[in-house]
Design a protein around this motif. Structure first.
Motif, PDB file in Angstrom:
ATOM      1  N   UNK A  67       0.748  -1.372   0.011  1.00 11.86           N
ATOM      2  CA  UNK A  67      -0.115   0.017   0.129  1.00 11.86           C
ATOM      3  C   UNK A  67       0.937   1.255   0.148  1.00 11.86           C
ATOM      4  N   UNK A  68       0.756   2.232  -0.930  1.00 13.15           N
ATOM      5  CA  UNK A  68       1.343   3.408  -1.086  1.00 13.15           C
ATOM      6  C   UNK A  68       0.352   4.435  -0.478  1.00 13.15           C
ATOM      7  N   UNK A  69       0.702   5.075   0.340  1.00 12.43           N
ATOM      8  CA  UNK A  69       0.294   6.580   0.928  1.00 12.43           C
ATOM      9  C   UNK A  69       0.809   7.625   0.334  1.00 12.43           C
ATOM     10  N   UNK A  70      -0.200   8.215  -0.204  1.00 10.81           N
ATOM     11  CA  UNK A  70       0.297   9.520  -1.221  1.00 10.81           C
ATOM     12  C   UNK A  70       0.313  10.876  -0.241  1.00 10.81           C
ATOM     13  N   UNK A  71       1.186  11.425   0.029  1.00  5.31           N
ATOM     14  CA  UNK A  71       1.154  12.553   0.641  1.00  5.31           C
ATOM     15  C   UNK A  71       1.281  13.812  -0.734  1.00  5.31           C
ATOM     16  N   UNK A  72       0.356  14.269  -0.788  1.00  4.61           N
ATOM     17  CA  UNK A  72       0.277  15.221  -1.887  1.00  4.61           C
ATOM     18  C   UNK A  72       0.980  16.679  -1.646  1.00  4.61           C
ATOM     19  N   UNK A  73       1.232  17.380  -2.826  1.00  5.80           N
ATOM     20  CA  UNK A  73       1.800  18.838  -2.592  1.00  5.80           C
ATOM     21  C   UNK A  73       0.984  19.707  -1.825  1.00  5.80           C
ATOM     22  N   UNK A  74       1.448  20.854  -2.119  1.00  8.56           N
ATOM     23  CA  UNK A  74       0.935  22.053  -1.384  1.00  8.56           C
ATOM     24  C   UNK A  74      -0.300  22.610  -2.099  1.00  8.56           C
ATOM     25  N   UNK A  75      -0.754  22.016  -3.288  1.00  6.20           N
ATOM     26  CA  UNK A  75      -2.139  22.987  -4.173  1.00  6.20           C
ATOM     27  C   UNK A  75      -3.023  21.731  -4.318  1.00  6.20           C
ATOM     28  N   UNK A  76      -4.181  22.238  -4.582  1.00 10.52           N
ATOM     29  CA  UNK A  76      -5.339  21.550  -5.107  1.00 10.52           C
ATOM     30  C   UNK A  76      -5.987  20.372  -3.882  1.00 10.52           C
ATOM     31  N   UNK A  77      -6.010  19.323  -4.138  1.00 13.03           N
ATOM     32  CA  UNK A  77      -6.620  18.165  -3.032  1.00 13.03           C
ATOM     33  C   UNK A  77      -6.376  16.799  -3.634  1.00 13.03           C
ATOM     34  N   UNK A  78      -6.752  15.857  -3.005  1.00 13.57           N
ATOM     35  CA  UNK A  78      -6.274  14.550  -3.090  1.00 13.57           C
ATOM     36  C   UNK A  78      -6.801  14.011  -4.684  1.00 13.57           C
ATOM     37  N   UNK A  79      -7.707  14.898  -5.204  1.00 13.89           N
ATOM     38  CA  UNK A  79      -8.154  14.198  -6.559  1.00 13.89           C
ATOM     39  C   UNK A  79      -7.063  14.649  -7.447  1.00 13.89           C
ATOM     40  N   UNK A  80      -6.276  15.440  -7.179  1.00 20.01           N
ATOM     41  CA  UNK A  80      -5.066  15.717  -8.067  1.00 20.01           C
ATOM     42  C   UNK A  80      -4.044  14.638  -8.352  1.00 20.01           C
ATOM     43  N   UNK A  81      -4.385  13.603  -7.597  1.00 22.89           N
ATOM     44  CA  UNK A  81      -3.565  12.182  -7.411  1.00 22.89           C
ATOM     45  C   UNK A  81      -4.021  11.095  -7.790  1.00 22.89           C
ATOM     46  N   UNK A  82      -5.449  11.135  -8.580  1.00 20.94           N
ATOM     47  CA  UNK A  82      -6.055  10.196  -9.109  1.00 20.94           C
ATOM     48  C   UNK A  82      -5.224   9.436 -10.168  1.00 20.94           C
ATOM     49  N   UNK A  83      -4.778   9.981 -11.157  1.00 20.38           N
ATOM     50  CA  UNK A  83      -3.842   9.452 -12.196  1.00 20.38           C
ATOM     51  C   UNK A  83      -2.769   8.786 -11.646  1.00 20.38           C
ATOM     52  N   UNK A  84      -2.152   9.340 -10.495  1.00 22.25           N
ATOM     53  CA  UNK A  84      -0.876   8.646  -9.857  1.00 22.25           C
ATOM     54  C   UNK A  84      -1.498   7.250  -9.337  1.00 22.25           C
ATOM     55  N   UNK A  85      -2.588   7.267  -8.575  1.00 21.94           N
ATOM     56  CA  UNK A  85      -3.119   6.112  -7.796  1.00 21.94           C
ATOM     57  C   UNK A  85      -3.415   5.150  -9.259  1.00 21.94           C
ATOM     58  N   UNK A  98      -5.431  11.095   0.550  1.00 22.70           N
ATOM     59  CA  UNK A  98      -6.299  11.778   1.583  1.00 22.70           C
ATOM     60  C   UNK A  98      -6.076  13.352   1.592  1.00 22.70           C
ATOM     61  N   UNK A  99      -7.038  13.922   1.982  1.00 22.20           N
ATOM     62  CA  UNK A  99      -6.922  15.416   2.142  1.00 22.20           C
ATOM     63  C   UNK A  99      -6.391  15.735   3.307  1.00 22.20           C
ATOM     64  N   UNK A 100      -5.501  16.554   3.335  1.00 25.71           N
ATOM     65  CA  UNK A 100      -4.778  17.462   4.315  1.00 25.71           C
ATOM     66  C   UNK A 100      -5.984  18.145   5.050  1.00 25.71           C
ATOM     67  N   UNK A 101      -6.000  18.541   6.455  1.00 20.91           N
ATOM     68  CA  UNK A 101      -6.893  19.315   6.960  1.00 20.91           C
ATOM     69  C   UNK A 101      -6.870  20.700   6.074  1.00 20.91           C
ATOM     70  N   UNK A 124      -1.686  14.648   9.847  1.00 18.77           N
ATOM     71  CA  UNK A 124      -2.585  13.857   9.049  1.00 18.77           C
ATOM     72  C   UNK A 124      -1.989  12.684   8.232  1.00 18.77           C
ATOM     73  N   UNK A 125      -0.772  12.824   7.905  1.00 19.48           N
ATOM     74  CA  UNK A 125       0.027  11.771   7.292  1.00 19.48           C
ATOM     75  C   UNK A 125       0.103  10.678   8.257  1.00 19.48           C
ATOM     76  N   UNK A 126       0.221  10.980   9.445  1.00 18.58           N
ATOM     77  CA  UNK A 126       0.817   9.767  10.359  1.00 18.58           C
ATOM     78  C   UNK A 126      -0.630   9.055  10.467  1.00 18.58           C
TER      79      UNK A 126
END
Length: 277
Positions: A67-85, A98-101, A124-126
């Protein structure tokens, strides 16, 4: 249409790098790309409610029990990583986004757009890492940290001890990032905890793959290379250089399918081989 959406998301992440720009609305959900998933609710140690997606490997792919937990960048939200998934699912990996707070549909959090990151995001990542372990107890569970996610991933890796850490666009020199942004006419501030950050990388003991763009001016290749050079004998670290700018490796390593070469490099690394083989 999806191809255009992908390119738009990549450009948004690249040009918004080094500035907190959360977006509430998801542009799509994983099933937009035919991915099997479940939506989860996660509670952090300080009682903040987060939203996450646990995405299963593609039906035709051999399950890697990883399982790969994706910690995204500083912009947008987790839907920006759908293609990565999607790329990881095609290679047989389970993914937790996941979405950060303050991002997406997670609990609201006051954010200063001039702040590089908030230390609270490590909580959040933890919590996301712990949830991934709970959901898939037979899996290896590790972190893929993208840009700002590399800061958080390395900090969490010190004590939470994931099975592996992968970073792309690793921010190794935070004052250097601030200076670079100031030279471009932007004001960027750091949290007080950033003073201890230079000591973090030396304490990461899990296998670590650093993916770095040769043309990345936000988080220069030299920062990732320095982490690999500083590794002690028992610290397994690799550097994969890609001819691209900030967060451009997935698009650059697209072959017949999106990020196919990117996922293959990860598979080689996790198998104990050379990512650039």
């Amino acid at each position: 249409m999806l191809r255009l959406a992908l390119l738009g998301l990549l450009l948004f992440q690249v040009f918004a790098a080094s500035a907190l720009r959360p977006v509430a609305a998801w542009w799509a959900r994983p099933d937009t790309l035919g991915l099997r998933y479940q939506q989860l609710k996660i509670t952090t140690a300080d009682h903040v409610k987060l939203v996450a997606w646990l995405i299963e490997p593609a039906a035709q792919a051999p399950d890697q029990y990883t399982t790969v937990v994706v910690a995204g960048g500083d912009a947008y939200n987790m839907s920006g990583s759908i293609y990565t998934a999607w790329a990881l699912a095609e290679a047989g990996y389970r993914t937790l986004l996941f979405d950060y707070r303050g991002f997406g549909h997670s609990q609201a959090f006051a954010i200063d757009p001039q702040r590089l990151y908030y230390e609270e995001f490590t909580l959040d990542l933890r919590a996301a890492l712990a949830e991934a372990r709970r959901q898939a107890p037979r899996d290896r569970v590790g972190i893929l940290g993208l840009s700002m996610g590399g800061i958080l991933g390395s900090e969490v890796a010190v004590r939470a001890r994931p099975d592996f850490l992968i970073t792309e666009g690793y921010p190794g020199n935070l004052p250097g990032i601030v200076a670079y942004q100031q030279a471009a006419g932007k004001t960027v501030t750091l949290p007080a905890e950033a003073a201890a950050y230079p000591r973090v990388a030396a304490q990461v003991n899990c296998p670590w793959l650093l993916i770095a763009g040769t043309q990345d001016k936000n988080t220069p290749l030299a920062d990732s290379a320095a982490v690999v050079r500083a590794a002690r004998r028992r610290q397994h670290r690799q550097l994969l250089t890609v001819d691209c700018g900030h967060l451009g490796a997935q698009e650059k390593l697209t072959e017949k399918f999106f990020a196919e070469g990117y996922a293959r490099a990860i598979r080689r690394f996790l198998s104990g081989g050379k990512a650039a083989g």
